[in-house]
Scaffold this active site. Structure first.
Site, PDB file in Angstrom:
ATOM      1  N   ASP B 152       0.707  -1.200  -0.170  1.00  0.00           N
ATOM      2  CA  ASP B 152       0.055  -0.096  -0.111  1.00  0.00           C
ATOM      3  C   ASP B 152       0.796   1.374   0.050  1.00  0.00           C
ATOM      4  O   ASP B 152       1.848   1.558   0.621  1.00  0.00           O
ATOM      5  CB  ASP B 152      -0.871  -0.093   1.182  1.00  0.00           C
ATOM      6  CG  ASP B 152      -1.652   1.219   1.154  1.00  0.00           C
ATOM      7  OD1 ASP B 152      -2.450   1.579   0.291  1.00  0.00           O
ATOM      8  OD2 ASP B 152      -1.804   2.107   1.958  1.00  0.00           O
ATOM      9  N   HIS B 232      -9.527   0.693   0.431  1.00  0.00           N
ATOM     10  CA  HIS B 232      -9.984   2.160   0.117  1.00  0.00           C
ATOM     11  C   HIS B 232     -10.957   2.116  -1.280  1.00  0.00           C
ATOM     12  O   HIS B 232     -10.409   2.914  -2.230  1.00  0.00           O
ATOM     13  CB  HIS B 232      -9.170   3.120   0.252  1.00  0.00           C
ATOM     14  CG  HIS B 232      -7.732   2.903  -0.253  1.00  0.00           C
ATOM     15  ND1 HIS B 232      -7.610   2.521  -1.353  1.00  0.00           N
ATOM     16  CD2 HIS B 232      -6.646   3.183   0.136  1.00  0.00           C
ATOM     17  CE1 HIS B 232      -6.283   2.281  -1.696  1.00  0.00           C
ATOM     18  NE2 HIS B 232      -5.615   2.911  -0.568  1.00  0.00           N
ATOM     19  N   ASP B 305      -7.761   4.897   6.502  1.00  0.00           N
ATOM     20  CA  ASP B 305      -6.472   5.225   5.732  1.00  0.00           C
ATOM     21  C   ASP B 305      -5.897   6.568   6.326  1.00  0.00           C
ATOM     22  O   ASP B 305      -5.455   7.271   5.741  1.00  0.00           O
ATOM     23  CB  ASP B 305      -6.860   5.424   4.056  1.00  0.00           C
ATOM     24  CG  ASP B 305      -5.805   5.562   3.521  1.00  0.00           C
ATOM     25  OD1 ASP B 305      -4.478   5.182   3.614  1.00  0.00           O
ATOM     26  OD2 ASP B 305      -5.789   5.883   1.952  1.00  0.00           O
ATOM     27  N   GLY B 324      -3.318  12.145   1.137  1.00  0.00           N
ATOM     28  CA  GLY B 324      -3.672  11.582   2.398  1.00  0.00           C
ATOM     29  C   GLY B 324      -4.157  12.528   3.420  1.00  0.00           C
ATOM     30  O   GLY B 324      -3.784  13.694   3.365  1.00  0.00           O
TER      31      GLY B 324
END
Lengths: 328, 437
Positions: B152, B232, B305, B324
């Protein structure tokens, strides 16, 4: 059948409210018209033998250019000088940006030197907006990536208005790389707000269909639409912004979208030809067309100066306004 | 160790199909009982009007240590988890260096023990150095404490490597968590590709870049019998593909993040980097599809996340800023806002997706209040109204799109291993036997 009432003249936006010029998307019709009207009056100044007015005396205009530009930077500098401002250029290649300083830190340093206005060109969309949130100077967007180039849009509008005596009801073609063009976006906002019909024309890889949602028509075959155009604005291929491979070759692009005399002949005789420059002669335009009777390319340059004077002049009333007074 | 009686709360434990007003008793680090107990409580928590549930589990967080400690550390991230009501997190291996070997996994476990906040489970890298070329030593990672595998931050782009990973992980019965993104379709992209990106002149990332890899990996799970978990999930087509795969009995699961069911790509209009995430915020249709997927069970889990970035990293031009957002501390209120208040999910459904479902995905003995289970409990005040203030985050970072939002619902008290490790500002629990403690 009802007859539409004659258009009523719009009142000027008094008092002028904006501290920054970030794009044409956020301007009202009245604000755009006010800039164009002011620019027309400044156009007269350029014809005098003494070309200076004292409107910005004692003010400092900084050009922050993080991308190459000669024409726009020179035009802004000259506009500021004609209004009696002091000007200073800041170019990224000689800056401390290469030493790792952030964009905002650089701008804060320039703010600390007393900049009343920062004219910002940057390869990233939204970079001028970021500065507007973090420094107290007025920000003028001189091109942010593929997003907007409002003074170019305004000078195109001014050139059309002066040549055609109106904008409403005209059909204007924007030809080329719409995806990567800030000039296209500023033209789209300005033209549609002022009532023109906009046709975007280029290969599907450069003219996304979703732009129809902005109130434009999307076409992929220039020869099919040439006869409908009152104005054609020929955009430069953005070799530096296109990731590549969006069309097979420059020759093939030029074959379908190059503005040749043969294509000019398909259009009305009074077709107005614009090009934001710098043009790639032989790619987007043949030399004979660029220099021909339909072309207003050099008048665009002259009008650009007047538009930039107008913008600086109108914003100058808000130079000293604190961000807190603007509800930010 | 103290005995805690959590009195009169609405106890919701989907692992036992419990949803009733009752007491929960904790002692010796374990759940003692639900209902009555013969023990004497050292601490009584009045949970009237509150929800009492197994400690929440977030299978998708980035704790940044080692390598990016200015953004977050294992200690600050685990503390941020507690402030969000989360008692266990699974942290991603995209650190510097990557968590791609036994020693690296053990380091995470050790740092988490030192911090003594939330439980932290490392997720190991699929490939050495997360370079996508060769399998990491998955067996060593498991021995070091890894509960799943992922690259990831980036996808396992090679179909061949993904196939091998799914096969090889079978011997540990661990899941491969995949960040689905066909990189060739997203070069330079900063937001969803569509009308909004065209309007703003920003390079886009098409939904198809996600969909294509979801389809590929479900097929690879099918031919290998391996377990793939789609991280996600942000597109309507990805939800459909997962749903279809599950109907066909393929071992695929999916998670949804709060930002993907509450925000759209229109939020990028001011070029605010707090709305820049990967996968990007999509369209209103995608948001509706993600919510439908959560409702019908296609998306079994909620995950944040959690992706903290120091202020100076986000305070950049939008193409320079990292992807993010901080997620842990807004998990409960944004879930209330996006799912509970509009009536999409009930509290028991939300809690299932944050307790027993993630525990089963990772194969960890958590997510339940069965007697004898670890005493990890989250007490939620579902009705408290508050304003999200990033300056008050426990996380080291402040990058949230929800700053200034008026929200409802917050973690009231968080218990890990029988210890009260977090209480909401203004809440205090007294020890009866030793009032000064």
């Amino acid at each position: 059948m009802s007859i539409a009432p004659p258009p009523t003249p719009l009142p000027p936006p008094t008092p002028w409210k904006l501290k920054h010029l970030l794009g044409l998307e956020e301007l009202s019709i009245q604000e755009i018209t006010a800039i164009l009207d002011t620019a027309e009056s400044f156009g007269e100044v350029s014809k005098r033998s003494r070309k200076k007015v004292p409107a910005l005396q004692g003010r400092i205009v900084f050009n922050l250019f993080f991308e190459n530009s000669t024409r726009t930077r020179t035009s802004f500098s000259l506009a500021a000088k004609r209004l009696s401002a002091d000007t200073q250029d800041f170019t990224a290649s000689v800056s401390s940006l290469s030493k790792g300083e952030t964009f905002i830190d650089t701008a804060k340093n320039i703010e600390a030197m007393g900049a009343d206005v920062m004219v910002v060109r940057h390869p990233t969309p939204g970079a001028p907006h970021l500065l507007a949130r973090h420094v107290s100077s007025s920000i003028i967007n001189a091109g942010d990536g593929a997003h907007e180039h409002p003074t170019q849009g305004l000078l195109d509008l001014l050139t059309i208005r002066k040549k055609k005596k109106k904008i409403e009801g005209l059909t204007v073609g924007l030809v080329g790389d719409i995806s990567h063009s800030r000039v296209a976006r500023s033209n789209i906002w300005g033209l549609t707000k002022l009532g023109a019909h906009v046709i975007l024309c280029g290969p599907p890889t450069l003219v996304p269909k979703c732009l129809e949602k902005l109130g434009c028509e999307v076409a992929h075959r220039l020869d099919d639409v040439m006869h409908r155009l009152d104005v054609v604005n020929v955009l430069r291929i953005q070799f530096e912004r296109a990731a590549g491979g969006q069309f097979p070759s420059v020759a093939e692009y030029s074959h379908f979208y190059g503005m040749t005399q043969a294509r000019i002949d398909m259009a009305r005789s009074d077709l107005l030809l614009l090009a934001p420059g710098p043009i790639n002669r032989g790619v987007e335009l043949t030399p004979e067309v660029a220099d021909g009777p339909n072309s207003a390319i050099l008048e665009q340059v002259t009008n650009g100066l007047a538009v930039r004077m107008a913008v600086l002049h109108l914003l100058s009333g808000k130079f000293d306004q604190k961000p807190s007074e603007m509800g930010l | 160790m103290q005995t805690i009686q959590i009195q009169g709360g609405r106890v919701i434990d989907p692992s036992q199909n419990i949803d009733m007003i009752t007491d929960v008793w904790l002692g010796r680090g374990r759940v003692l009982a639900i209902g009555g107990s013969s023990e004497t409580a050292d601490i009584v928590i009045d949970a009237t009007g509150l929800i009492v549930c197994p400690g929440l589990i977030d299978v998708h967080v980035h704790l940044r240590e080692p390598g990016d400690e200015p953004d977050e550390t294992i200690a600050t991230g685990a503390a941020s988890a507690l402030a969000g009501g989360v008692t266990s997190v699974a942290c991603m291996p995209n650190t510097r260096p990557a968590i791609d070997n036994k020693g690296a996994a053990e380091f995470v476990v050790l740092q988490a023990q030192r911090a003594g906040k939330a439980n932290v489970y490392p997720v190991g890298a699929v490939s050495k150095g997360r370079e996508g070329l060769e399998l990491a030593e998955l067996g060593g990672l498991v021995e070091g404490g890894a509960v799943a595998f992922t690259d990831d931050g980036a996808p396992v782009s090679s179909a061949s490597l993904m196939r091998r990973a799914l096969q090889y992980a079978l011997m540990f019965d661990k899941v491969i968590m995949q960040h689905c993104q066909v990189m060739e379709l997203t070069v330079g992209g900063v937001m969803n590709e569509g009308f909004e990106s065209a309007r703003l002149g920003l390079p886009g990332m098409p939904a198809a870049a996600e969909d294509i890899m979801v389809a590929r990996d479900i097929r690879l799970a099918e031919i290998t019998g391996g377990r793939v978990h789609i991280q996600h999930v942000s597109t309507s087509r990805a939800v459909e593909l997962i749903s279809e795969g599950r109907r066909r009995g393929i071992r695929v699961s999916g998670e949804a993040c709060p930002h993907h069911f509450t925000l759209t790509d229109e939020c990028l209009k001011d070029f605010d980097t707090n709305f820049k995430m990967n996968p990007p915020l999509r369209t209103a249709d995608d948001v509706a599809a993600v919510i439908d997927g959560l409702r019908d069970g296609t998306l079994e889990l909620l995950a944040t996340d959690h992706a903290p970035h120091a202020r100076e990293k986000k305070l950049r031009e939008i193409d320079q800023a990292p992807f993010g957002i901080v997620g842990l501390e807004t998990l409960i209120p944004i879930t209330v806002h996006g799912l509970v208040e509009p009536g999409h999910l009930t509290w028991p459904e939300v809690i299932r997706k944050l307790t027993i479902a993630p525990a089963e995905l990772l194969g960890i003995p958590k997510g339940t209040l069965k007697p004898g289970a670890d005493a990890d409990v989250t007490i939620i005040d579902p009705n408290i109204k508050w304003k999200i203030d990033p300056t008050k985050f426990v996380s080291k970072s402040r990058n949230t799109p929800y700053g200034g939002w008026d929200v409802k619902g917050r973690a009231h008290t968080v218990i890990v291993n029988g210890e009260i490790r977090y209480t909401m500002p203004g809440v205090e629990h007294r020890n009866r036997s030793n009032p000064t403690a």
